[in-house]
Design an enzyme around this catalytic site. Sequence first.
Site, PDB file in Angstrom:
ATOM      1  CG  HIS A   1      -2.088  -0.975   1.417  1.00  0.00           C
ATOM      2  ND1 HIS A   1      -2.053  -1.959   2.363  1.00  0.00           N
ATOM      3  CD2 HIS A   1      -3.062  -1.234   0.472  1.00  0.00           C
ATOM      4  CE1 HIS A   1      -3.173  -2.493   2.238  1.00  0.00           C
ATOM      5  NE2 HIS A   1      -3.803  -2.153   1.097  1.00  0.00           N
TER       6      HIS A   1
ATOM      7  CB  CYS B   1      -2.629  -1.014   8.412  1.00  0.00           C
ATOM      8  SG  CYS B   1      -1.615  -2.407   8.954  1.00  0.00           S
TER       9      CYS B   1
HETATM   10  N1  CIR Z   1      -2.787  -0.759   5.467  1.00  0.00           N
HETATM   11  C1  CIR Z   1      -2.184  -1.880   5.496  1.00  0.00           C
HETATM   12  O1  CIR Z   1      -1.092  -1.593   5.179  1.00  0.00           O
HETATM   13  N2  CIR Z   1      -2.849  -3.255   5.802  1.00  0.00           N
HETATM   14  C2  CIR Z   1      -2.126  -4.318   5.875  1.00  0.00           C
HETATM   15  C3  CIR Z   1      -2.880  -5.481   5.014  1.00  0.00           C
HETATM   16  C4  CIR Z   1      -2.297  -6.890   5.214  1.00  0.00           C
HETATM   17  C5  CIR Z   1      -2.919  -7.960   4.800  1.00  0.00           C
HETATM   18  N3  CIR Z   1      -2.240  -9.214   4.967  1.00  0.00           N
HETATM   19  C6  CIR Z   1      -3.212  -7.749   3.003  1.00  0.00           C
HETATM   20  O2  CIR Z   1      -2.537  -8.129   2.407  1.00  0.00           O
HETATM   21  O3  CIR Z   1      -4.382  -7.183   2.861  1.00  0.00           O
END
Ligand code: CIR
Length: 258
Positions: free
Chosen positions: A163, A248
């Site tokens: 992201h 997150c």
């Molecule tokens: N905003 C973020 O950095 N979110 C992390 C999301 C990690 C989750 N394992 C994903 O791949 O969607």
Amino acid sequence: MPSSIALVRRPGPRVAEGLVTHIERSPVDPDRALAQWEAYTVTLREHGWQTVEAEPADDCPDAVFVEDAVVMFGNVALIARPGAASRRPETDAVEAAVVGLGASVKRVREPGTLDGGDVLKIGSTVYVGQGGRTNAEGVRQLRAAFEPLGARVTAVPVSRVLHLKSAVTALPDGTVVGHEPLVDRPSLFPRFQPVPEEAGSHVVLLGGGKLLMAASAPRSAELFAGLGYEPVLVDIGEFEKLEGCVTCLSVRLRELHA
Ligand SMILES: NC(=O)NCCC[C@H](N)C(=O)O
């Protein structure tokens, strides 16, 4: 009106099955993840944030990464449409939570995709990462949702990490911080401060110059301390194995109209 609410979401029993895209999968201990999450929420409360839990989504391994489900601008919540289909069921209970807190709601609609982790707000400037989970139609809908409210939306490329906010966040004075090898175009930001560690790119502004950061970025924390900030370190190692970061695990709601 200023508010100090942090929306969080408890990790579920399937957290170890969370998505991994840019790193090798390594085993996640769900009990340790829960303990780290508890400590993270305690830290938020210790620094003046009231934590509010969205209903858990135990069938969704990545639901703990609540930031991805919603983007706030003032009192308006834009409910995301996650780029990963497995994450789409996460948004309903997050919508219910922000409505319960008094936010008004807009939604990203198909064929748009947008993950909250791709949106970095610096005052009224809203950077949105495009290239991973957020598509051009998602950017267009973000613009349509927030520009009438006074936002200026700038799309920036993201190709090296999951992201935009895996690559960059911002200090209280608006300086963008990032680990250069992972930032597509540092020159797109008016002020850019390189940091020596990947996790040093991720700061949550706690208020009063305090920066919530991952314990895995001690050298970046030292750099920020040298700039007059106060790093507050938390161990989120189990979430880092799933490409998660301090940003997150919460969504701060700072401008709810009571
Ligand atoms: N905003 C973020 O950095 N979110 C992390 C999301 C990690 C989750 N394992 C994903 O791949 O969607």
